[in-house]
Design an enzyme around this catalytic site. Structure first.
Site, mmCIF file in Angstrom:
data_model
loop_
_atom_site.group_PDB
_atom_site.id
_atom_site.type_symbol
_atom_site.label_atom_id
_atom_site.label_comp_id
_atom_site.label_asym_id
_atom_site.label_seq_id
_atom_site.Cartn_x
_atom_site.Cartn_y
_atom_site.Cartn_z
ATOM 1 N N HIS A 196 12.958 20.185 -15.877
ATOM 2 C CA HIS A 196 12.570 18.804 -15.572
ATOM 3 C C HIS A 196 12.100 18.153 -16.863
ATOM 4 O O HIS A 196 11.142 18.608 -17.492
ATOM 5 C CB HIS A 196 11.463 18.763 -14.523
ATOM 6 C CG HIS A 196 11.039 17.362 -14.169
ATOM 7 N ND1 HIS A 196 11.594 16.664 -13.112
ATOM 8 C CD2 HIS A 196 10.132 16.525 -14.731
ATOM 9 C CE1 HIS A 196 11.048 15.470 -13.040
ATOM 10 N NE2 HIS A 196 10.153 15.354 -14.022
ATOM 11 N N CYS A 197 12.781 17.098 -17.258
ATOM 12 C CA CYS A 197 12.486 16.431 -18.532
ATOM 13 C C CYS A 197 11.755 15.119 -18.262
ATOM 14 O O CYS A 197 12.357 14.165 -17.768
ATOM 15 C CB CYS A 197 13.777 16.169 -19.315
ATOM 16 S SG CYS A 197 13.487 15.436 -20.937
ATOM 17 N N PRO A 198 10.472 15.024 -18.590
ATOM 18 C CA PRO A 198 9.762 13.749 -18.370
ATOM 19 C C PRO A 198 10.230 12.653 -19.314
ATOM 20 O O PRO A 198 10.058 11.466 -19.016
ATOM 21 C CB PRO A 198 8.294 14.117 -18.624
ATOM 22 C CG PRO A 198 8.348 15.321 -19.510
ATOM 23 C CD PRO A 198 9.587 16.071 -19.121
ATOM 24 N N GLY A 201 12.847 11.099 -17.440
ATOM 25 C CA GLY A 201 12.407 10.709 -16.106
ATOM 26 C C GLY A 201 13.249 11.280 -14.984
ATOM 27 O O GLY A 201 13.395 10.636 -13.938
ATOM 28 N N ASN A 202 13.777 12.488 -15.168
ATOM 29 C CA ASN A 202 14.624 13.078 -14.127
ATOM 30 C C ASN A 202 14.755 14.564 -14.402
ATOM 31 O O ASN A 202 14.434 15.051 -15.495
ATOM 32 C CB ASN A 202 16.004 12.408 -14.121
ATOM 33 C CG ASN A 202 16.714 12.553 -12.791
ATOM 34 O OD1 ASN A 202 16.277 13.297 -11.915
ATOM 35 N ND2 ASN A 202 17.815 11.839 -12.623
#
Length: 476
Positions: A196-198, A201-202
């Site tokens: 999960h890559c902040p 944003g997804n």
């Protein structure tokens, strides 16, 4: 009548149309029914996601860091094009702004494609599918429905000669396919889950990994490109006016150089790491866990690798993109059962599901033993396990006058039969509407005056009140 033989032409256009009342209940207009039937699946999606543009854009709920990414890219690139490119185009070559523009648009396109797409979310099991899977688990464990059942954990499958364990997801009520994992932030099982890559944003999964890789790779080139030509700009100006005067004449170049210097190391390092993962056909999740490390055994190897770096890269970057499995823009059918709710008991469907239905359909959610219709069964009366008991509002249940009829009176007070009392009708559990709880035409509930469908908490409250009343009567 108007002259010329109009024959009441204007009056013929003003005709009354009858409104059919057979297809809707007294409390539901045809417009409301049409609007309810036209709901899309993204509106009742159980995961923690945000949707925009009628479900076309799908993102995680935490998007603050994504906006920071946009600001950094837009501000740095904007300052470069506004203050550095005019000087560089005149003194070096006009190709510098052109190349920078191509890199900028490629970076923004791949970023938005990664952030706004479905990463490969797996659909959750419906209550019927979850119940059927649990029956299969019961049979496999060799335990009866009333005995203790250990929670299911894993299944084993063979992939290219390598044993792969499939873990059971208690939230989605499915055995996750190989390489899939459950994202705790988005509350979804994602196929070929990478991480999960902040910053985007997804989640990064099977359907958007190639765009994520192209984003970080192109961002590396853009960062190095801006940093190199900002330094070139400062050096050329310092040769003409001196170093301090060059910094005073172009303060934006100083800001660009600082931002690029501190970000280029992490971006280039991340690009190199994912290049290694693509060449070996691994995911970040597998690499961190050491799933295919030689430390686990001599015979442990990656069953998904094609044995060739070029083939692995072609499969990851040039292979076909699988279609989305959740169909977030599809319409909800009235007779389609909704996916199972999360295991923490929080229903994500609003008014379309009840906790009692989920507790009845998924026994794994029940942490405490409860009475069922088989344990307390009376002829002609529904059991306590029935999730859709109904009572009328405004009519208190008469107390029992005989203490020796305790069990039968309690059941009769809690779950009344389908009888008519003063124009009211009751629903039996067989006649309760099925998900998504749309009342069919002609149902008993559509013609009753006042009806209230009890949830799980209401049934427990009525049961406790009835037991207290019986204890008081028996003490008298």
């Amino acid at each position: 009548m108007p002259p010329g033989g109009g024959g009441g032409g204007p009056m013929r256009d003003c005709e009354y149309s009858q409104i059919s009342t057979h297809s809707s209940s007294p409390m539901e207009s045809p417009h409301e029914k049409r609007r309810t039937a036209a709901r899309r699946k993204w509106e009742v999606f159980p995961g923690r996601n945000k949707f925009f543009c009628n479900g076309r854009i799908m993102m995680a709920r935490q998007t603050g860091v994504f906006y920071l990414t946009l600001v950094l890219i837009l501000v740095t690139s904007g300052l470069f094009f506004a203050f550095d490119c005019p000087f560089l185009a005149v003194n070096i070559t006009p190709a510098i702004p052109a190349v920078g523009g191509v890199l900028f648009f490629f970076v923004m396109g791949t970023l938005l494609r990664t952030s706004f797409s479905d990463p490969g979310v797996l659909p959750r099991a419906t209550p019927d599918e979850a119940a059927d899977l649990e029956r299969q688990i019961d049979i496999a464990n060799g335990t009866s429905s009333g005995g203790y059942r250990p929670p299911p954990r894993t299944k084993e499958v063979i992939v290219n000669g390598q044993t792969v364990k499939l873990k059971y997801c208690f939230t989605c009520k499915i055995f996750r396919p190989p390489r899939a994992s459950h994202c705790s932030l988005c509350d979804n099982c994602v196929e070929r889950f990478d991480h999960h890559c902040p910053w985007v944003g997804n989640c990064v999964g099977k359907r958007n990994y190639r765009f994520f890789y192209m984003f970080i790779l192109s961002l590396s080139f853009l960062t190095v490109f801006i940093f190199a030509f900002v330094i070139t700009h400062v050096i050329l100006r310092s040769q003409q006016t001196g170093f301090l005067n060059a910094l005073k004449d172009s303060p934006a170049s100083v800001l660009e150089a600082v931002v690029c210097f501190f970000s280029v190391w992490s971006i280039v390092g991340l690009s190199g790491f994912h290049t290694y993962l693509i060449s070996s056909n691994q995911t970040t999740n597998e690499d961190i866990k050491g799933s295919w490390s030689n430390k686990r055994g001599k015979d442990n190897y990656n069953p998904y690798s094609y044995g060739n770096i070029f083939t692995n890269c072609c499969v990851a970057l040039c292979g076909p993109i699988s279609p989305s499995l959740i169909d977030r823009r599809g319409y909800i059918q009235p007779d389609t059962p909704q996916p199972a709710a999360p295991s923490n008991g929080i229903t994500m469907y609003g008014a379309t599901q009840s906790q009692s239905d989920m507790a009845a359909a998924t026994p794994l959610l029940q942490s405490e033993p409860s009475l069922t219709s088989d344990e307390l069964h009376l002829s002609g009366k529904p059991g306590l396990g029935t999730p859709c008991a109904s009572l009328t509002l405004g009519q208190p249940t008469p107390p029992s006058s005989m203490p020796n009829l305790a069990a039968e009176a309690a059941l009769a007070d809690i779950l009344p039969l389908k009888e008519e009392h003063g124009g009211h009708q009751f629903l039996t559990p067989d006649e309760a509407p099925s998900p998504p709880r749309m009342l069919a035409a002609g149902s008993p509930l559509a013609h009753s005056r006042t009806m209230h469908v009890l949830g799980l908490a209401s049934q427990d409250t009525l049961h406790e009140d009835s037991v207290r009343g019986l204890v008081k009567l028996s003490s008298v």
